[in-house]
Design a protein around this motif. Structure first.
Motif, PDB file in Angstrom:
ATOM      1  N   SER A 153       0.827  -1.208   0.000  1.00 59.07           N
ATOM      2  CA  SER A 153       0.000   0.000   0.000  1.00 59.07           C
ATOM      3  C   SER A 153       0.859   1.254   0.000  1.00 59.07           C
ATOM      4  N   LEU A 154       2.052   1.157   0.616  1.00 58.71           N
ATOM      5  CA  LEU A 154       2.967   2.302   0.569  1.00 58.71           C
ATOM      6  C   LEU A 154       3.395   2.584  -0.868  1.00 58.71           C
ATOM      7  N   CYS A 155       3.621   1.497  -1.628  1.00 55.41           N
ATOM      8  CA  CYS A 155       3.958   1.675  -3.044  1.00 55.41           C
ATOM      9  C   CYS A 155       2.805   2.344  -3.785  1.00 55.41           C
ATOM     10  N   GLY A 156       1.570   1.962  -3.418  1.00 57.05           N
ATOM     11  CA  GLY A 156       0.410   2.588  -4.037  1.00 57.05           C
ATOM     12  C   GLY A 156       0.315   4.070  -3.728  1.00 57.05           C
ATOM     13  N   ARG A 160       0.445   7.020  -6.426  1.00 52.20           N
ATOM     14  CA  ARG A 160      -0.616   8.027  -6.483  1.00 52.20           C
ATOM     15  C   ARG A 160      -0.048   9.440  -6.344  1.00 52.20           C
ATOM     16  N   PHE A 161       1.002   9.577  -5.543  1.00 49.93           N
ATOM     17  CA  PHE A 161       1.633  10.885  -5.382  1.00 49.93           C
ATOM     18  C   PHE A 161       2.308  11.331  -6.672  1.00 49.93           C
ATOM     19  N   ILE A 162       2.924  10.374  -7.367  1.00 48.12           N
ATOM     20  CA  ILE A 162       3.650  10.710  -8.597  1.00 48.12           C
ATOM     21  C   ILE A 162       2.691  11.002  -9.742  1.00 48.12           C
ATOM     22  N   TYR A 163       1.692  10.125  -9.917  1.00 43.47           N
ATOM     23  CA  TYR A 163       0.811  10.225 -11.081  1.00 43.47           C
ATOM     24  C   TYR A 163      -0.518  10.928 -10.785  1.00 43.47           C
ATOM     25  N   GLY A 164      -0.727  11.312  -9.528  1.00 44.04           N
ATOM     26  CA  GLY A 164      -1.953  12.037  -9.202  1.00 44.04           C
ATOM     27  C   GLY A 164      -3.103  11.096  -8.870  1.00 44.04           C
ATOM     28  N   GLY A 165      -4.048  11.645  -8.129  1.00 45.36           N
ATOM     29  CA  GLY A 165      -5.204  10.852  -7.730  1.00 45.36           C
ATOM     30  C   GLY A 165      -6.403  11.113  -8.606  1.00 45.36           C
ATOM     31  N   HIS A 166      -6.568  10.330  -9.657  1.00 44.33           N
ATOM     32  CA  HIS A 166      -7.760  10.440 -10.502  1.00 44.33           C
ATOM     33  C   HIS A 166      -8.342   9.045 -10.692  1.00 44.33           C
ATOM     34  N   VAL A 167      -9.419   8.964 -11.415  1.00 50.57           N
ATOM     35  CA  VAL A 167     -10.168   7.718 -11.514  1.00 50.57           C
ATOM     36  C   VAL A 167      -9.309   6.593 -12.085  1.00 50.57           C
ATOM     37  N   ALA A 168      -8.541   6.885 -13.128  1.00 48.26           N
ATOM     38  CA  ALA A 168      -7.752   5.845 -13.787  1.00 48.26           C
ATOM     39  C   ALA A 168      -6.679   5.280 -12.853  1.00 48.26           C
ATOM     40  N   PHE A 172      -6.611   1.542 -11.187  1.00 45.10           N
ATOM     41  CA  PHE A 172      -5.450   0.677 -11.404  1.00 45.10           C
ATOM     42  C   PHE A 172      -4.916   0.140 -10.086  1.00 45.10           C
ATOM     43  N   ILE A 173      -4.811   0.999  -9.073  1.00 45.62           N
ATOM     44  CA  ILE A 173      -4.288   0.574  -7.768  1.00 45.62           C
ATOM     45  C   ILE A 173      -5.221  -0.455  -7.123  1.00 45.62           C
ATOM     46  N   VAL A 174      -6.530  -0.209  -7.189  1.00 44.17           N
ATOM     47  CA  VAL A 174      -7.485  -1.133  -6.572  1.00 44.17           C
ATOM     48  C   VAL A 174      -7.459  -2.491  -7.267  1.00 44.17           C
ATOM     49  N   ILE A 175      -7.502  -2.489  -8.604  1.00 40.93           N
ATOM     50  CA  ILE A 175      -7.510  -3.752  -9.354  1.00 40.93           C
ATOM     51  C   ILE A 175      -6.221  -4.523  -9.119  1.00 40.93           C
TER      52      ILE A 175
END
Length: 205
Positions: A153-156, A160-168, A172-175
């Motif tokens: 989850s830390l990697c996630g 998310r910090f690098i690529y931003g928090g949006h739907v895509a 991707f993180i959840v799947i």
């Protein structure tokens, strides 16, 4: 065990006791002194006797009693309702919706959700046959899954910090997380089967 767990839980709420974090100064977001009660209740409810047996014998009644509790929780969540603590006596943690200390309102709502969805595997299995097996696989290997995914989850969060928090990115993180949980649980059982096979293998002459 339940009495000791309830005593620790009540002590945490009465005195506002939490454990410190390290290396960052602060306290646990999910206070283990309070949240341990959830694990103890889960352990006892899973048993065939005692509380677990009582819950199974009265499953239908529990489900009907739980419905209004879950409905009230949903209404409170949608309306952002929060009790005005000015009108409540000390210790106020007994009357809040505090997540860190698992206040009684949150504990009761969690147990109500459990009562509603308990025994739902048969219904789920009729519509999605493979899902109950997958969930059981995760449950049998919950410690391995929890430990591995806590680190992943830390990697996630970094992703998310690098690529931003949006739907895509969130999808991707959840799947990916669900797939990794399944793989870790499968790998844990494969390792145990391999060990058992080696232990039962006859020695060569």
């Amino acid at each position: 065990m339940l009495l000791a767990s309830l005593a620790i839980y009540a002590g945490a709420l009465v005195f506002g006791v939490n454990l410190p974090t390290w290396p960052v100064e602060g306290s646990w977001f999910l206070n283990p002194l309070a949240w341990q009660l959830i694990y103890v209740l889960g352990f006892l409810l899973a048993g065939e006797d005692g509380i677990g047996g009582f819950a199974r014998r009265h499953r239908a009644i529990s489900r009907w009693l739980a419905l209004p509790v879950v409905a009230l929780g949903a209404v409170a969540g949608m309306t952002d309702f929060y009790p005005d603590l000015v009108y409540f006596p000390e210790p106020k943690l007994f009357f809040t919706f505090d997540k860190t200390f698992l206040s009684p309102a949150r504990l009761i709502h969690s147990l109500a959700l459990t009562a509603i969805f308990a025994g739902s595997f048969k219904i789920i299995g009729q519509w999605i046959p493979r899902l109950p097996g997958f969930l059981c696989l995760l449950g049998r290997n919950s410690l391995n899954v929890y430990c591995a995914l806590s680190l992943l989850s830390l990697c996630g969060q970094i992703f998310r910090f690098i690529y931003g928090g949006h739907v895509a990115s969130d999808a991707f993180i959840v799947i990916l997380g669900v797939l990794l949980m399944g793989f870790i649980a499968w790998a844990a059982e494969w390792r145990e089967r391999s060990r058992a096979a080696l232990a039962n293998k006859p020695l060569s002459p």
